[in-house]
Design an enzyme around this catalytic site. Sequence first.
Site, short mmCIF file in Angstrom:
data_model
loop_
_atom_site.label_atom_id
_atom_site.label_comp_id
_atom_site.label_asym_id
_atom_site.label_seq_id
_atom_site.Cartn_x
_atom_site.Cartn_y
_atom_site.Cartn_z
N HIS A 132 7.63 19.65 68.28
CA HIS A 132 6.06 19.24 68.04
C HIS A 132 5.88 19.68 66.59
O HIS A 132 4.26 19.29 65.68
CB HIS A 132 5.38 20.50 68.74
CG HIS A 132 5.63 22.15 68.25
ND1 HIS A 132 6.73 22.71 68.46
CD2 HIS A 132 5.27 22.32 66.86
CE1 HIS A 132 7.01 23.98 68.20
NE2 HIS A 132 5.71 24.06 67.46
C1 UD1 Z 1 0.50 25.39 65.58
C2 UD1 Z 1 1.00 25.83 64.23
C3 UD1 Z 1 2.80 25.48 64.30
C4 UD1 Z 1 3.66 26.50 65.82
C5 UD1 Z 1 2.82 25.53 67.06
C6 UD1 Z 1 2.94 26.33 67.77
C7 UD1 Z 1 0.09 26.02 62.30
C8 UD1 Z 1 -0.24 25.01 60.87
N1 UD1 Z 1 0.79 25.32 63.39
O1 UD1 Z 1 0.50 23.74 64.84
O2 UD1 Z 1 3.65 26.67 63.21
O3 UD1 Z 1 4.51 25.61 65.39
O4 UD1 Z 1 1.30 25.80 66.42
O5 UD1 Z 1 2.82 25.30 69.38
O6 UD1 Z 1 -0.42 26.93 62.20
N2 UD1 Z 1 -4.40 20.81 70.52
C9 UD1 Z 1 -4.82 20.90 72.04
N3 UD1 Z 1 -5.20 22.40 72.88
C10 UD1 Z 1 -4.90 23.33 72.21
C11 UD1 Z 1 -3.88 23.45 70.50
C12 UD1 Z 1 -3.81 22.08 70.10
O7 UD1 Z 1 -5.14 19.36 72.51
O8 UD1 Z 1 -5.01 24.20 72.64
C13 UD1 Z 1 -4.09 19.52 69.58
C14 UD1 Z 1 -4.97 19.21 68.80
O9 UD1 Z 1 -5.17 18.57 68.28
C15 UD1 Z 1 -4.73 20.04 67.35
C16 UD1 Z 1 -3.71 20.24 67.76
O10 UD1 Z 1 -2.92 19.75 68.79
O11 UD1 Z 1 -5.42 19.37 66.36
C17 UD1 Z 1 -2.53 20.71 66.32
O12 UD1 Z 1 -2.96 21.94 66.80
P1 UD1 Z 1 -2.93 23.35 65.55
O13 UD1 Z 1 -2.79 24.68 66.10
O14 UD1 Z 1 -3.86 22.72 64.62
O15 UD1 Z 1 -1.42 23.17 65.63
P2 UD1 Z 1 -0.02 23.00 66.03
O16 UD1 Z 1 1.08 21.38 65.86
O17 UD1 Z 1 -0.63 23.15 67.02
N1 UDP Z 2 7.07 27.35 75.38
C1 UDP Z 2 6.52 28.09 76.37
N2 UDP Z 2 6.26 26.58 77.24
C2 UDP Z 2 6.97 25.23 76.46
C3 UDP Z 2 7.63 25.10 74.91
C4 UDP Z 2 7.57 26.34 74.42
O1 UDP Z 2 6.38 28.19 77.04
O2 UDP Z 2 6.52 24.04 77.32
C5 UDP Z 2 7.69 28.48 74.23
C6 UDP Z 2 9.16 28.78 73.86
O3 UDP Z 2 9.65 29.79 75.41
C7 UDP Z 2 8.81 30.23 72.63
C8 UDP Z 2 7.40 29.32 72.42
O4 UDP Z 2 6.61 29.07 73.58
O5 UDP Z 2 8.93 31.75 73.23
C9 UDP Z 2 7.92 28.80 71.03
O6 UDP Z 2 6.26 28.62 70.35
P1 UDP Z 2 6.20 27.04 69.93
O7 UDP Z 2 7.92 25.60 69.94
O8 UDP Z 2 5.08 25.90 70.11
O9 UDP Z 2 6.11 26.98 67.96
P2 UDP Z 2 7.28 28.15 67.39
O10 UDP Z 2 8.35 28.73 67.94
O11 UDP Z 2 7.85 27.01 67.01
O12 UDP Z 2 6.30 28.01 66.19
#
Ligand code: UD1
Ligand code: UDP
Length: 385
Positions: free
Chosen positions: A210
């Site tokens: 991601h």
């Molecule tokens: C965010 C965090 C990242 C973390 C990740 C965990 C920032 C800058 N990034 O990244 O550090 O590792 O979360 O998963 O804060 N979206 C949905 N549904 C949701 C949430 C997001 O569809 O419930 C989609 C939307 O299109 C959105 C995109 O995902 O624009 C990105 O979501 P965003 O929270 O901005 O950043 P992540 O890539 O999820």
């Molecule tokens: N995780 C989850 N389901 C998924 C992927 C990740 O429950 O499909 C959990 C994982 O076990 C960990 C956390 O989400 O506890 C990590 O989050 P993510 O990878 O989204 O973010 P990051 O740690 O890179 O910020």
Amino acid sequence: MTVTTVRRILCVAGARPNYMKIKPVMDALEAQGAEVILVHTGQHYDPAMNDVFFRDLGLRPPDHFLGVGSGSHAVQTGRVMAAFEPLVEQLAPDVVVVVGDVNSTLACALVAAKGGPLLAHVEAGLRSRDWSMPEEVNRVATDRISDYLLAPSPDAADNLRAEGYRDDQIHVVGNVMIDTLFANLERAKESRTLAELGLEAGEYGLVTLHRPANVDDPAILSGLLKALGEVATHCPLVLPVHPRAADRINALGVPGGIRLVPPAGYLDFIALQAGARIVLTDSGGVQEETTALGVPCVTLRDNTERPITVEQGTNVLAGRDPARIVDTAVRLLGDPPPPRRPELWDGHAGERIARVLLEGGSAAERARPTDHPRPTDHPRPTDHH
Ligand code: UD1
Ligand code: UDP
């Protein structure tokens, strides 16, 4: 311990990796007598990215929901700040606790630092030294304005000292992710997800992707999927797809041997990790959980803010070059690294954090960062590469 006055502590969560970090902190604070208020920013909102974690972790519903949703970095950060500021004024907490490195973390940190409460950062001191990562900006900026720097491991404390923070601000407390992992491992073993997906423990690999650097550019993503297709000829792969990457992965299509599934709930995902022969990931938290579980992990990045998982765990950095990823994965499949676990990843980080925050007359209360000259030797972004 005795707490002389009840302290009101505002805990912030907003995105998937926040929930498992905030839960043990809230539990320990409440057990030690604090009044805890949970604020959810609404950065993540899909049931599979949000609601399932409240159920799986037994996290109580948020006391306040800011409902900010998705947006550009500035829009999302700004919305959280605008919604959080009046809440801080209204609730007047003694301490605001933020976790990790997402936009909600920095946004609430900025508001707290300019308001009355002390600011505590859980997971302080992690550094990838890669300024192209939005999380690196969030981490460095949050640490800079925090009163309590709660570091998961000694390497994180070393980073903070090297940047000029005072020893009385830095507390090596261990890893809260691992508190939650250990608290839920037995329940995760009851998950039916392997059976439902037709998987046998030890006979599949698990993938997550991601990071913007990996999934936003179709050329890079396509190279990664090709590499994963090659790995899948050695070991079939299952990939719970993050919503950020879903459209692009679907548009590119995946090679045979890779099974796409929706994002997994926490207990199911822990079960998938625990049963995996190998994990390939760009997640920060997954690097830590695989180390604690002793499962080989190939990190699809050139750097990590969690080097302890490489030095004292099962993690190997493979970068984004497809040939190197395949070579690394095949090597780990044939010769898995021995399981090792870093010190203080012992299930008690939340309790240590609560003790630091609730100790009367703590160092941070007597000397806020703003009362002292700011560090002058903090590396500038351009020095930091
Ligand atoms: C965010 C965090 C990242 C973390 C990740 C965990 C920032 C800058 N990034 O990244 O550090 O590792 O979360 O998963 O804060 N979206 C949905 N549904 C949701 C949430 C997001 O569809 O419930 C989609 C939307 O299109 C959105 C995109 O995902 O624009 C990105 O979501 P965003 O929270 O901005 O950043 P992540 O890539 O999820
Ligand atoms: N995780 C989850 N389901 C998924 C992927 C990740 O429950 O499909 C959990 C994982 O076990 C960990 C956390 O989400 O506890 C990590 O989050 P993510 O990878 O989204 O973010 P990051 O740690 O890179 O910020």
